[in-house]
Every structure is written in C-alpha cells, then in structure tokens.
Design a protein around this motif. Structure first.
Motif, PDB file in Angstrom:
ATOM      1  N   ASP A 266       4.997  -7.559 -17.151  1.00  0.00           N
ATOM      2  CA  ASP A 266       5.773  -7.864 -18.351  1.00  0.00           C
ATOM      3  C   ASP A 266       7.274  -7.973 -18.120  1.00  0.00           C
ATOM      4  O   ASP A 266       7.947  -8.792 -18.745  1.00  0.00           O
ATOM      5  CB  ASP A 266       5.528  -6.777 -19.410  1.00  0.00           C
ATOM      6  N   LEU A 267       7.820  -7.121 -17.255  1.00  0.00           N
ATOM      7  CA  LEU A 267       9.271  -7.028 -17.094  1.00  0.00           C
ATOM      8  C   LEU A 267       9.662  -7.310 -15.659  1.00  0.00           C
ATOM      9  O   LEU A 267       9.145  -6.688 -14.727  1.00  0.00           O
ATOM     10  CB  LEU A 267       9.756  -5.626 -17.488  1.00  0.00           C
ATOM     11  N   LEU A 268      10.606  -8.241 -15.476  1.00  0.00           N
ATOM     12  CA  LEU A 268      11.192  -8.524 -14.168  1.00  0.00           C
ATOM     13  C   LEU A 268      12.696  -8.339 -14.287  1.00  0.00           C
ATOM     14  O   LEU A 268      13.377  -9.104 -14.967  1.00  0.00           O
ATOM     15  CB  LEU A 268      10.878  -9.956 -13.719  1.00  0.00           C
ATOM     16  N   GLU A 269      13.210  -7.305 -13.630  1.00  0.00           N
ATOM     17  CA  GLU A 269      14.660  -7.095 -13.575  1.00  0.00           C
ATOM     18  C   GLU A 269      15.047  -6.627 -12.171  1.00  0.00           C
ATOM     19  O   GLU A 269      14.405  -5.738 -11.633  1.00  0.00           O
ATOM     20  CB  GLU A 269      15.124  -6.102 -14.650  1.00  0.00           C
ATOM     21  N   PRO A 270      16.042  -7.281 -11.579  1.00  0.00           N
ATOM     22  CA  PRO A 270      16.742  -8.463 -12.089  1.00  0.00           C
ATOM     23  C   PRO A 270      16.009  -9.728 -11.681  1.00  0.00           C
ATOM     24  O   PRO A 270      15.102  -9.694 -10.857  1.00  0.00           O
ATOM     25  CB  PRO A 270      18.097  -8.367 -11.381  1.00  0.00           C
ATOM     26  N   VAL A 271      16.452 -10.845 -12.254  1.00  0.00           N
ATOM     27  CA  VAL A 271      15.915 -12.137 -11.848  1.00  0.00           C
ATOM     28  C   VAL A 271      16.617 -12.574 -10.558  1.00  0.00           C
ATOM     29  O   VAL A 271      17.667 -12.042 -10.207  1.00  0.00           O
ATOM     30  CB  VAL A 271      16.107 -13.196 -12.952  1.00  0.00           C
ATOM     31  N   PRO A 272      16.055 -13.523  -9.818  1.00  0.00           N
ATOM     32  CA  PRO A 272      16.697 -13.968  -8.573  1.00  0.00           C
ATOM     33  C   PRO A 272      18.120 -14.476  -8.819  1.00  0.00           C
ATOM     34  O   PRO A 272      18.412 -15.075  -9.866  1.00  0.00           O
ATOM     35  CB  PRO A 272      15.784 -15.104  -8.099  1.00  0.00           C
ATOM     36  N   ALA A 273      18.979 -14.233  -7.869  1.00  0.00           N
ATOM     37  CA  ALA A 273      20.374 -14.664  -7.972  1.00  0.00           C
ATOM     38  C   ALA A 273      20.447 -16.161  -8.245  1.00  0.00           C
ATOM     39  O   ALA A 273      19.776 -16.959  -7.586  1.00  0.00           O
ATOM     40  CB  ALA A 273      21.117 -14.328  -6.684  1.00  0.00           C
ATOM     41  N   GLY A 274      21.268 -16.531  -9.221  1.00  0.00           N
ATOM     42  CA  GLY A 274      21.499 -17.932  -9.540  1.00  0.00           C
ATOM     43  C   GLY A 274      20.459 -18.564 -10.437  1.00  0.00           C
ATOM     44  O   GLY A 274      20.616 -19.717 -10.858  1.00  0.00           O
ATOM     45  N   SER A 275      19.387 -17.832 -10.772  1.00  0.00           N
ATOM     46  CA  SER A 275      18.290 -18.430 -11.523  1.00  0.00           C
ATOM     47  C   SER A 275      18.411 -18.261 -13.031  1.00  0.00           C
ATOM     48  O   SER A 275      17.691 -18.913 -13.788  1.00  0.00           O
ATOM     49  CB  SER A 275      16.957 -17.825 -11.070  1.00  0.00           C
ATOM     50  N   TYR A 276      19.316 -17.389 -13.478  1.00  0.00           N
ATOM     51  CA  TYR A 276      19.325 -17.055 -14.903  1.00  0.00           C
ATOM     52  C   TYR A 276      19.575 -18.250 -15.822  1.00  0.00           C
ATOM     53  O   TYR A 276      18.862 -18.405 -16.831  1.00  0.00           O
ATOM     54  CB  TYR A 276      20.335 -15.945 -15.196  1.00  0.00           C
ATOM     55  N   PRO A 277      20.544 -19.129 -15.544  1.00  0.00           N
ATOM     56  CA  PRO A 277      20.743 -20.274 -16.452  1.00  0.00           C
ATOM     57  C   PRO A 277      19.478 -21.109 -16.640  1.00  0.00           C
ATOM     58  O   PRO A 277      19.147 -21.504 -17.767  1.00  0.00           O
ATOM     59  CB  PRO A 277      21.866 -21.073 -15.765  1.00  0.00           C
ATOM     60  N   ARG A 278      18.765 -21.355 -15.549  1.00  0.00           N
ATOM     61  CA  ARG A 278      17.524 -22.133 -15.658  1.00  0.00           C
ATOM     62  C   ARG A 278      16.460 -21.365 -16.438  1.00  0.00           C
ATOM     63  O   ARG A 278      15.777 -21.921 -17.309  1.00  0.00           O
ATOM     64  CB  ARG A 278      16.994 -22.460 -14.265  1.00  0.00           C
ATOM     65  N   LEU A 279      16.333 -20.079 -16.147  1.00  0.00           N
ATOM     66  CA  LEU A 279      15.307 -19.276 -16.812  1.00  0.00           C
ATOM     67  C   LEU A 279      15.598 -19.122 -18.304  1.00  0.00           C
ATOM     68  O   LEU A 279      14.683 -19.100 -19.133  1.00  0.00           O
ATOM     69  CB  LEU A 279      15.207 -17.903 -16.149  1.00  0.00           C
ATOM     70  N   GLN A 280      16.877 -19.036 -18.641  1.00  0.00           N
ATOM     71  CA  GLN A 280      17.255 -18.926 -20.049  1.00  0.00           C
ATOM     72  C   GLN A 280      16.841 -20.180 -20.820  1.00  0.00           C
ATOM     73  O   GLN A 280      16.400 -20.109 -21.968  1.00  0.00           O
ATOM     74  CB  GLN A 280      18.765 -18.696 -20.162  1.00  0.00           C
ATOM     75  N   GLU A 281      16.987 -21.313 -20.161  1.00  0.00           N
ATOM     76  CA  GLU A 281      16.594 -22.571 -20.789  1.00  0.00           C
ATOM     77  C   GLU A 281      15.074 -22.711 -20.837  1.00  0.00           C
ATOM     78  O   GLU A 281      14.505 -23.168 -21.830  1.00  0.00           O
ATOM     79  CB  GLU A 281      17.206 -23.732 -20.007  1.00  0.00           C
ATOM     80  N   GLN A 282      14.421 -22.261 -19.768  1.00  0.00           N
ATOM     81  CA  GLN A 282      12.962 -22.433 -19.668  1.00  0.00           C
ATOM     82  C   GLN A 282      12.201 -21.395 -20.505  1.00  0.00           C
ATOM     83  O   GLN A 282      11.145 -21.701 -21.083  1.00  0.00           O
ATOM     84  CB  GLN A 282      12.542 -22.309 -18.199  1.00  0.00           C
ATOM     85  N   TYR A 283      12.744 -20.162 -20.571  1.00  0.00           N
ATOM     86  CA  TYR A 283      12.064 -19.081 -21.297  1.00  0.00           C
ATOM     87  C   TYR A 283      13.039 -18.436 -22.281  1.00  0.00           C
ATOM     88  O   TYR A 283      13.441 -17.275 -22.120  1.00  0.00           O
ATOM     89  CB  TYR A 283      11.551 -18.025 -20.317  1.00  0.00           C
ATOM     90  N   PRO A 284      13.457 -19.141 -23.307  1.00  0.00           N
ATOM     91  CA  PRO A 284      14.495 -18.626 -24.205  1.00  0.00           C
ATOM     92  C   PRO A 284      14.116 -17.328 -24.917  1.00  0.00           C
ATOM     93  O   PRO A 284      14.993 -16.539 -25.277  1.00  0.00           O
ATOM     94  CB  PRO A 284      14.698 -19.766 -25.204  1.00  0.00           C
ATOM     95  N   ASP A 285      12.828 -17.100 -25.142  1.00  0.00           N
ATOM     96  CA  ASP A 285      12.405 -15.879 -25.828  1.00  0.00           C
ATOM     97  C   ASP A 285      12.222 -14.705 -24.876  1.00  0.00           C
ATOM     98  O   ASP A 285      12.058 -13.562 -25.326  1.00  0.00           O
ATOM     99  CB  ASP A 285      11.085 -16.113 -26.569  1.00  0.00           C
TER     100      ASP A 285
END
Length: 538
Positions: A266-285
C-alpha cells in the motif's frame, strides 16, 4: 505545587476530561473493505526491534506498531495519550508526573505498570545494554543519566520512580518544558522484564516477544519481510480497524515502485529520485509530498581514523561550498525537498536560522571561494572514500557530488556502498572518510538536531568536538533567549562545517487511496497503523 502543562493545541486536561481517544476515526457512512490489512515497503532490514537498541527509521516504524510509550502523536504531530492519560509538571519543569491508564495490558495479558517504564529507562541508560541511544536518556535530562552512562552510578539511581502501578514520576537535572514530547520516542517505550529475563537477546523473536502496542509480531524473515496481527489485549483494540500489518524489505527503489504499481503493498516511501512529477500526474490520488523534519547530510570524519585533511576547516568548508544543492533537489530528487545550509531545518519549532553569508551567494561565487580555500589549505591530490547505504538515490547523489568535487576542486572520491547494518557498524567504528547520513527529529525542538553533534554522542560519528558549542547547548534549557542560543550554536556549525547539510526532506510517497487515516501533517512522519482503515472500492 504541581501545575498542568499544556504543550499542544489539545490540552492534557481536555484529554483527561474527554476519556480515551479512539484509534481509527472512521466517519459515519463510510463503507469499510472486507480486507483490513496494511502493507508497506521498507528500504532496509531493521537493525533491531528492541526499543532500547533500535537505531534508524526502519526499526522505529516497527516499534511504533508493536509498542506504545507514555505519550504518542496525532496526525498533526501533537501529543496525545498513549499508556499515560496525562501528566503534570512542577513550577520549573524539573519534575513530571504521569498517570497511567488502568486498562493497559501486555500482549500476554499482564498489566502495563509504571515499573515497566522504570525498568526500560534504566535499561536504556545501563552501559551493559550497550544502547546506541543511551545518550537520548541523558539528552532528556533525567537525573543521574550521565553518571550511569559513564559507569559512575548504578542504573537504579536514574531519576524515574514508580510511585505506584499507575503513577510514574520523572526528575530532571534542569528544566525541560518539552520533556513530555520526548516520551513519544522509541527509546522510552516500555519493555516486559520477565520476557527479557527468560529469552535474553532472543526476546524480540516471533513467538517470544511480548509487546504492549496495537499489534503483535508474527513473523520476521531477515532481509525479506515482517508481519504482525492485531493485539487483542491492547487497551483500545475495539477501535483498531486494521487487522494485519506487513512490511517488505526492498533495497532497490525502482523495483519497489514496480511492485507498488503491481499492487503488492500500500505505501511506498520515498519514491525513486526524480520520479515524483511523473507519479503525481499518473497517480494523482496516490502521490503525496509532505514536509518532513529531517536533514540529509554528509558527515566528515575528524576522529583518529579520519584523514588529516578533514581536520582542516578550510577543506571542510570547500567541500560544502562546491556542492550545488539546487541540482540535487530540482533536477535529481524533484520531490519538494529544499536546499539546506543549516543542519536544523527551518520547520523546527523554536528555531531561527543564523545569517549564513554563503547561503545568499550564487553557486559560481561559492565555487570560487571553495577553490580559494583548497589552495589556502595547501593539500594536493586529495582522495576521499564516500560511504553510503544501499539505495539508488544515495548512489545518484554521491555520484553527482563526487563529480562536482572532482571538476571544481580536483578532489577525487571512491564510492563505498554497504547494506544498512554493516553501514551502521562502519559509521559507529569511525572507519570512514565521508559518510552519507540523515537525521530526523526525535521531537520537534532544535535540540533534537543540535544535540547530535555534541562531543561524545554516538550519532556524532565524525567526532566533532567544540567546547563553545557544547557550552551553548548546556545553557539552552534554562536560557531566557533559548532561540538565540540555538542560533549561535547553528552559526558555529556553519563555520566549522563538521557536517555538510545537503537538503531538508520532503516525504514524497505513494499511498493506496483506499487507506485512510495517514497523518499527512505530522512532520516527524510518526504514523501508527492503529489509526488507519481501508475503505471499500467504489
């Protein structure tokens, strides 16, 4: 005369009047899922899950589910009752009396008593335990802690007393109005003395362990996973919704992301370096970035085993100035982190940063000054080993920084990667030149950061020692201008540069939207699964 101490927006008096707080707060009308489980990824195998021996975030996350201290934290990082229903302080904040709830039980049914805390705290300070967090008991200011740790007094002289089974009195060396905040730390969690006496070092093994938190350990597979189930003896078990907790040890962050996307946890912290902008767009919720009371830094070994060059503050300053932090946070990490020029994060309560001249310079100006300092120091052909624990983000940061040092200063770096427990041992033994490190606040007050760099503290693995710095921290608890004292101490760090602050954390993570109750506003990232619940799919 005793007085009620109000440390938080929710007063202890109000908590007492309101009665026990429920664990998971499920709104009316919410449909819960049939499967009430929670799972998360952890980067490393916990070095220990013994509250008095634990070191590092992986172990702390486990202990927060298995054990409960006097006080814990709510979703905003404010104090709420744990085993204690409340506390009182004397007029000068040198004595605290905690009232323990009468329905607290160990997982074997034994009552949790004030004596369990006395035993645990004496055990933490006792040199025979060899706790790397014994210093925390001294930092808390408990009477005779320093003498016990130094082997000059017996553990039973520690300033903590079981007045009766449900009353714990703590005596401090000097005023510490923030002391109740420190009782939420894992080191001060209670432990079950009969279990330790029966099983010795194996007392934390599944089948042996007796704990007092919302969950009981079921399995622990080294470097693979651990799992726990709901503790029916927990005082608030009726309001605990999540039945099962598990954690998977995955060193490779990219692999961890792939497995999260496959729905393995359920929980992945932290996400891979540099991936957050893409993940925010892909998984906004599911994608979130929240403030975190942590500093990522490099510690420079000035001890007996450290390189002679690192004993020169000009070399340390040059290495710090040559790091372009904006490249790391804006291009590499991209998760909301902030460039750090102080060891203590700006978000820390009661901290006012000193004026640090180079923080306002351009990177070109910093680079120029770094070159001048290296030339002044007169060292040629510098080559340092750079130690970090297994993680792709740590490797990427180390690679980028080593390139900056090489290109700007002609300083070469050999990267050394070690798994977590070996890395901790290497740092403790001082067998390194430069080591990656991070410090997350054990409570929200500047001393939780500044205290790490006091002379002789085990976590001060670079062996920094400065009499003026230590004296300032000695003065702080009773100083009228405590903020000013902390500002002066931080200014010494910016001059001496025993550690190189690189960035202040943001917690960029992915959380299954079906999991509710996660504390988004807790800057210490203290979360308790007992507060979570899983909603049914729409």
């Amino acid at each position: 005369m005793m007085r009620r101490t109000l440390l938080t927006v929710t007063s202890t008096a109000a908590l007492l009047a309101a009665g026990p707080l429920a664990a998971a707060d499920v709104p009316e009308g919410v449909e819960l899922a049939e499967d009430q489980s929670f799972s998360y990824r952890e980067l490393d195998q916990p070095a220990s899950i013994d509250p008095q021996l634990v070191e590092g975030v992986p172990g702390a996350h486990v202990i927060q589910q298995l054990f409960e201290g006097l006080m814990i934290q709510d979703e905003n990082g404010q104090l709420v009752p744990g085993v204690a229903t409340g506390f009182e302080a004397n007029e000068d904040n040198t004595e605290f009396t905690f009232t323990l709830r009468d329905d607290a039980r160990w997982s074997n049914g034994d009552p949790v008593t004030a004596g369990d805390f006395v035993y645990a705290w004496q055990r933490a300070a006792d040199p025979a335990t060899a706790s790397t967090y014994a210093w925390f008991v001294e930092l808390a200011g408990i009477q005779n802690a320093a003498e016990i740790i130094a082997g000059e007094a017996e553990p039973d002289t520690l300033g903590v007393e079981a007045v009766d089974d449900h009353t714990l009195r703590v005596s401090l060396v000097d005023p510490k109005p923030w002391f109740p905040q420190m009782t939420a730390h894992t080191t001060l969690a209670p432990v079950h003395q009969p279990t330790i006496e029966e099983h010795g070092d194996a007392w934390t093994n599944p089948g042996n362990i007796v704990s007092n938190g919302a969950y009981v350990l079921d399995e622990m597979q080294l470097n693979e996973y651990w799992s726990a189930s709901k503790n029916p003896e927990y005082w608030d078990a009726d309001n605990v919704v999540i039945e099962d907790v598990s954690s998977y040890i995955i060193n490779d962050t990219s692999q961890a992301l792939t497995r999260w996307e496959a729905g393995e946890f359920d929980l992945l912290e932290p996400v891979p370096a540099g991936s957050y902008p893409r993940l925010q767009e892909q998984y906004p919720d599911a994608a979130h970035s929240t403030p975190r009371l942590c500093t990522y830094y490099y510690t420079l070994n000035q001890g007996e085993n450290g390189p002679e060059a690192l004993k020169d503050p000009r070399v340390r300053q040059a290495l710090a100035l040559a790091i372009d932090r904006d490249v790391i946070v804006d291009r590499l990490l991209q998760g909301g982190q902030g460039s750090a020029f102080t060891f203590t994060p700006d978000a820390t309560d009661g901290f006012v940063a000193p004026e640090i001249e180079h923080a306002d310079w351009t990177q070109q100006e910093r680079d120029q000054r770094a070159k001048e300092l290296i030339e002044e120091a007169g060292y040629d052909d510098l080559n340092f080993d750079l130690l970090f624990n297994t993680d792709e983000s740590h490797r990427q940061i180390a690679t980028v920084i080593s390139q900056m040092w090489s290109q700007k200063l002609g300083v070469e770096t050999t990267l050394q990667n070690q798994e977590w427990s070996t890395y901790l041992d290497t740092r403790r033994e001082g067998d390194f030149d430069i080591a990656r490190a991070a410090w997350c606040g054990d409570y929200n007050e500047p001393s939780t950061f500044l205290g790490v760099l006091r002379t002789g503290v085990p976590q001060n693995s670079g062996s920094f020692s400065n009499e003026e710095y230590d004296a300032l921290l000695d003065q702080a608890p009773t100083a009228e201008d405590r903020e000013g004292i902390y500002t002066q101490a931080e200014a010494i760090l910016s001059e001496e540069m025993p550690v190189i602050p690189i960035y202040h954390y943001a917690n960029a993570f992915l959380l299954d939207p079906a999991i509710k109750g996660f504390p988004m506003n807790n800057v210490e990232n203290n979360w308790y699964v007992k507060n979570f619940y899983r909603v049914a799919e729409e």
